[in-house]
Design a protein around this motif. Sequence first.
Motif, PDB file in Angstrom:
ATOM      1  N   ARG A 181     -45.665  10.241  51.878  1.00 47.18           N
ATOM      2  CA  ARG A 181     -44.642  11.104  51.278  1.00 47.18           C
ATOM      3  C   ARG A 181     -43.232  10.654  51.655  1.00 47.18           C
ATOM      4  NH1 ARG A 181     -46.545  16.254  50.156  1.00 47.18           N
ATOM      5  NH2 ARG A 181     -44.464  16.570  49.270  1.00 47.18           N
ATOM      6  N   LEU A 182     -43.126   9.739  52.623  1.00 50.92           N
ATOM      7  CA  LEU A 182     -41.795   9.256  53.009  1.00 50.92           C
ATOM      8  C   LEU A 182     -41.137   8.465  51.883  1.00 50.92           C
ATOM      9  CD1 LEU A 182     -41.914   8.117  56.749  1.00 50.92           C
ATOM     10  CD2 LEU A 182     -40.711  10.051  55.754  1.00 50.92           C
ATOM     11  N   TRP A 183     -41.937   7.969  50.931  1.00 47.11           N
ATOM     12  CA  TRP A 183     -41.350   7.270  49.781  1.00 47.11           C
ATOM     13  C   TRP A 183     -40.400   8.189  49.014  1.00 47.11           C
ATOM     14  CZ3 TRP A 183     -41.435   2.269  49.505  1.00 47.11           C
ATOM     15  CH2 TRP A 183     -42.499   1.541  50.029  1.00 47.11           C
ATOM     16  N   PRO A 186     -36.156   8.195  51.249  1.00 52.06           N
ATOM     17  CA  PRO A 186     -35.835   6.858  51.773  1.00 52.06           C
ATOM     18  C   PRO A 186     -35.060   6.880  53.088  1.00 52.06           C
ATOM     19  CG  PRO A 186     -35.362   7.002  49.424  1.00 52.06           C
ATOM     20  CD  PRO A 186     -35.665   8.387  49.877  1.00 52.06           C
ATOM     21  N   ALA A 187     -34.134   7.819  53.243  1.00 51.36           N
ATOM     22  CA  ALA A 187     -33.349   7.884  54.476  1.00 51.36           C
ATOM     23  C   ALA A 187     -34.248   8.150  55.677  1.00 51.36           C
ATOM     24  CB  ALA A 187     -32.275   8.960  54.355  1.00 51.36           C
ATOM     25  N   ALA A 188     -35.207   9.042  55.511  1.00 49.60           N
ATOM     26  CA  ALA A 188     -36.147   9.340  56.600  1.00 49.60           C
ATOM     27  C   ALA A 188     -37.018   8.125  56.889  1.00 49.60           C
ATOM     28  CB  ALA A 188     -37.019  10.541  56.230  1.00 49.60           C
ATOM     29  N   GLY A 277     -42.617  19.456  55.018  1.00 45.26           N
ATOM     30  CA  GLY A 277     -41.260  19.032  55.306  1.00 45.26           C
ATOM     31  C   GLY A 277     -41.163  17.537  55.615  1.00 45.26           C
ATOM     32  N   VAL A 278     -39.947  17.017  55.491  1.00 44.63           N
ATOM     33  CA  VAL A 278     -39.698  15.603  55.770  1.00 44.63           C
ATOM     34  C   VAL A 278     -39.970  15.284  57.231  1.00 44.63           C
ATOM     35  CG1 VAL A 278     -37.913  13.823  55.839  1.00 44.63           C
ATOM     36  CG2 VAL A 278     -38.010  15.405  53.913  1.00 44.63           C
ATOM     37  N   ALA A 283     -42.905  12.354  61.324  1.00 48.26           N
ATOM     38  CA  ALA A 283     -43.712  12.363  62.547  1.00 48.26           C
ATOM     39  C   ALA A 283     -45.074  11.728  62.309  1.00 48.26           C
ATOM     40  CB  ALA A 283     -43.874  13.795  63.050  1.00 48.26           C
ATOM     41  N   ALA A 284     -45.668  11.993  61.147  1.00 49.71           N
ATOM     42  CA  ALA A 284     -46.964  11.390  60.803  1.00 49.71           C
ATOM     43  C   ALA A 284     -46.855   9.878  60.743  1.00 49.71           C
ATOM     44  CB  ALA A 284     -47.458  11.948  59.466  1.00 49.71           C
TER      45      ALA A 284
END
Length: 385
Positions: A181-183, A186-188, A277-278, A283-284
């Motif tokens: 889901r980080l896609w 991008p900043a995260a 949440g982001v 964290a994952a």
Amino acid sequence: MSSAGEALAAARPRLRDDIVLGPAVRSGPVLVHNVKDPVVGRYYQIGPREYFVMSRLDGSTSLEEIGVEYAAEFRRRLGDEQWRQILSTLAARRLLTGTEAPAGAADGASAVPGPAAEPDKRTLLNARVALLDPQRFFDRILPYLRPLFSAPFVVPALLAVAGLMVMVVVEAGTLAGEAKRLWEAPAAGVTVALILWLSVAVHEVAHGLTATHFGGGSSEIGVLWRFPVLAPYCRVSDVLLFRRRWHRVCTAFAGVFASLLVLLPVVPLYFLAPEDGVLRHAAAALLLFGTFSAVANFIPFLQLDGYFMLNHALGMQNLRVESYTFLKLWIGHVRRRDGAAALERYPRRTKIAYALYGVGSVIFGAVLACWFAIWLLTLAWGLLD
């Protein structure tokens, strides 16, 4: 005996007090000792006979007395000419008291550096750039970090990182799904990548601090380029000078241990963060990629920490190169019935270690190459489809 010979026999040369003589380690069919000259920062390799002589040059034992001990140990006497050659070589390398080189000066003698101090060969795919000597910094902060090397800290920490690895393996599917889901952020994703890169820096600093804790040191910190990865590194050539194998193994292990330790605070963050949440996804990703990249260091067929841990545990150096050399000799012997004399020089335990590692390395490389080829074909097929 001539007067010159009598004077030579009565001589009591002394090895410089700061010269460090390392323990015997196996390199192919022979044992070698690593020697450090800290003034010029050079490492030499010598054989057991040279070590026998150098370890007895204490300024109080005469060459005649050393010669008697040498003859009893190796059943061979050293003549005057051989003694002159030994002393002239040691003097040329400025290893004897009274022949010291100025700090930082190069002496022009041909040194045989230890494996961790080999000259760097820069290519487009592999390069190393030294940035600074961190030893003064390590010496300054180590007194404050001594408790981290005590059993009351290390044992619970080992249990904690073991629990972390179990948790990540059990929850790998869930973690992978959330990390994807980080896609969407991008900043995260960039932040996670930066944190992982900094954890590698902590990993390398841990090697240097552990080496310093055991009485050695680190000669440089820099940036290593191994396509496609750019990462920090810490050079700890002194590890081969440690008398205890356990200290050598611990120094190699320290990096992975530190990498896993810095992930422990991420565990409560992962469980406390909102599920969609982001922060939860970040964290994952940290837990998944950080743990698996750290554990990958244990693979002994890659020249990472696990490889050096195995080297040190076996009391060897250059395990990979020497294993391939042994396999070539063995294959040549089987095919052409020659090389028997060369194979007989290897002790039985060494033959087994080299054979197992060499065959395992070849199988691992073949499996890895097949997996990469299948991945490329799958990727190409998906693009064409």
